[in-house]
Design an enzyme around this catalytic site. Structure first.
Site, PDB file in Angstrom:
ATOM      1  CG  LEU A  25      -1.930  -1.163   1.311  1.00  0.00           C
ATOM      2  CD1 LEU A  25      -2.640  -1.179   2.661  1.00  0.00           C
ATOM      3  CD2 LEU A  25      -2.943  -1.075   0.172  1.00  0.00           C
ATOM      4  CD  GLU A  33      -9.394   2.005   4.592  1.00  0.00           C
ATOM      5  OE1 GLU A  33     -10.482   1.796   4.025  1.00  0.00           O
ATOM      6  OE2 GLU A  33      -8.408   1.231   4.472  1.00  0.00           O
TER       7      GLU A  33
HETATM    8  N1  FOL Z   1      -9.590  -1.762   0.873  1.00  0.00           N
HETATM    9  C1  FOL Z   1      -9.507  -0.798   1.809  1.00  0.00           C
HETATM   10  N2  FOL Z   1     -10.575  -0.054   2.062  1.00  0.00           N
HETATM   11  N3  FOL Z   1      -8.385  -0.593   2.493  1.00  0.00           N
HETATM   12  C2  FOL Z   1      -7.283  -1.358   2.274  1.00  0.00           C
HETATM   13  O1  FOL Z   1      -6.251  -1.133   2.932  1.00  0.00           O
HETATM   14  C3  FOL Z   1      -7.321  -2.383   1.303  1.00  0.00           C
HETATM   15  N4  FOL Z   1      -6.240  -3.189   1.066  1.00  0.00           N
HETATM   16  C4  FOL Z   1      -6.358  -4.146   0.142  1.00  0.00           C
HETATM   17  C5  FOL Z   1      -7.555  -4.306  -0.558  1.00  0.00           C
HETATM   18  N5  FOL Z   1      -8.594  -3.521  -0.322  1.00  0.00           N
HETATM   19  C6  FOL Z   1      -8.510  -2.565   0.613  1.00  0.00           C
HETATM   20  C7  FOL Z   1      -5.221  -5.063  -0.161  1.00  0.00           C
HETATM   21  N6  FOL Z   1      -4.168  -5.056   0.824  1.00  0.00           N
HETATM   22  C8  FOL Z   1      -4.505  -6.752   4.615  1.00  0.00           C
HETATM   23  C9  FOL Z   1      -3.289  -6.228   4.184  1.00  0.00           C
HETATM   24  C10 FOL Z   1      -3.196  -5.660   2.923  1.00  0.00           C
HETATM   25  C11 FOL Z   1      -4.307  -5.637   2.074  1.00  0.00           C
HETATM   26  C12 FOL Z   1      -5.501  -6.161   2.520  1.00  0.00           C
HETATM   27  C13 FOL Z   1      -5.595  -6.720   3.791  1.00  0.00           C
HETATM   28  C14 FOL Z   1      -4.610  -7.337   5.988  1.00  0.00           C
HETATM   29  O2  FOL Z   1      -3.634  -7.706   6.601  1.00  0.00           O
HETATM   30  N7  FOL Z   1      -5.846  -7.414   6.532  1.00  0.00           N
HETATM   31  C15 FOL Z   1      -6.191  -7.964   7.830  1.00  0.00           C
HETATM   32  C16 FOL Z   1      -6.226  -6.876   8.872  1.00  0.00           C
HETATM   33  C17 FOL Z   1      -5.030  -6.870   9.688  1.00  0.00           C
HETATM   34  C18 FOL Z   1      -5.096  -5.746  10.729  1.00  0.00           C
HETATM   35  O3  FOL Z   1      -6.060  -5.714  11.517  1.00  0.00           O
HETATM   36  O4  FOL Z   1      -4.189  -4.899  10.718  1.00  0.00           O
HETATM   37  C19 FOL Z   1      -7.595  -8.533   7.740  1.00  0.00           C
HETATM   38  O5  FOL Z   1      -7.909  -9.359   8.598  1.00  0.00           O
HETATM   39  O6  FOL Z   1      -8.355  -8.093   6.888  1.00  0.00           O
END
Ligand code: FOL
Length: 217
Positions: A25, A33
């Site tokens: 990102l 967010e």
């Molecule tokens: N959409 C939005 N609104 N924000 C984003 O940051 C986003 N990112 C992606 C796709 N759509 C998005 C792709 N990149 C994670 C990391 C990168 C990513 C998507 C998800 C991730 O680690 N998600 C975890 C949360 C971890 C935390 O709580 O910090 C999850 O469980 O979704």
């Protein structure tokens, strides 16, 4: 006749629709967010799925999979489908799903959708289906018929300006006359995501952003 699978594209993008830099990102530290992303992609739709071992699905490209910290992937509480051209077969519909998070590999967005359709025909309930990136996969989703690619949950990052090398391949402009995409109201956003979404400009670590929903006319 098979039920149509509706896709919701989820992304955070700059004013210029920048979504990525150097495989990740463009920003760091947008914790609220990211928590919104996690809640919204996990939350099941109201209808029918309660009491079943249903999961929402998140469809992503291989580079997006690689960009997720290993400790967070597969994204928990969601069926993860990863698209890679080097995958030659998809799992047969009879293979176990068991409300497990995957990842399931597919060689195209179309194959990913076909897999979900097969799961739905069986007893495995699939809730909402989200496309979570990156640029190539969003591009593939945006050329599908509007009955399929219906909705975009956009977090618009307003300031500061972040350097980006990957972009969402569509402009979303409020006033674009005759544009096929229109911004929906706060009430419609709340209804779709199933929670009260903060309205107006949010500030986190000096970054300003706004939660939006767009739909195809
Ligand atoms: N959409 C939005 N609104 N924000 C984003 O940051 C986003 N990112 C992606 C796709 N759509 C998005 C792709 N990149 C994670 C990391 C990168 C990513 C998507 C998800 C991730 O680690 N998600 C975890 C949360 C971890 C935390 O709580 O910090 C999850 O469980 O979704």
């Amino acid at each position: 006749i098979l039920p149509t699978i509706e896709l919701t594209l989820v992304l955070a993008a700059t004013r210029d629709m920048g979504i990525g830099l150097n495989g990740g990102l463009p920003w760091t530290g947008l914790k609220k967010e990211m928590a919104y992303f996690a809640r919204v992609t996990k939350r099941l739709p109201d209808k029918q799925l309660t009491g079943t071992k249903a999961l929402n699905a998140v469809i992503m490209g291989r580079k997006t999979w690689d960009s997720i910290p290993p400790k967070f992937r597969p994204l928990k509480g969601r069926l993860n489908i990863v698209i890679s051209r080097s995958v030659t077969s998809i799992p047969s519909a009879s293979e176990k799903f068991e409300s497990d998070e995957g990842p399931v590999m597919a060689s195209s967005l179309e194959q990913a959708i076909n897999y979900l359709r097969q799961q739905q025909q069986r007893e495995h309930k699939v809730g909402k289906v989200f496309v979570i990136g990156g640029g190539q996969i969003y591009g593939a989703a945006l050329v599908l018929p509007k009955e399929v690619s219906k909705r975009i949950l956009l977090t618009r990052v307003l300031s500061p300006e972040f350097e980006c090398d990957t972009f969402f391949p569509l402009e979303l402009k409020d006033e674009a006359a005759g544009s096929e995409w229109e911004r929906k109201s706060k009430e419609e956003l709340n209804e779709f995501v199933g929670e009260e979404v903060p309205e107006g400009v949010q500030v986190e670590n000096g970054t300003e952003y706004e939660y939006q929903m767009w739909e195809r006319r």
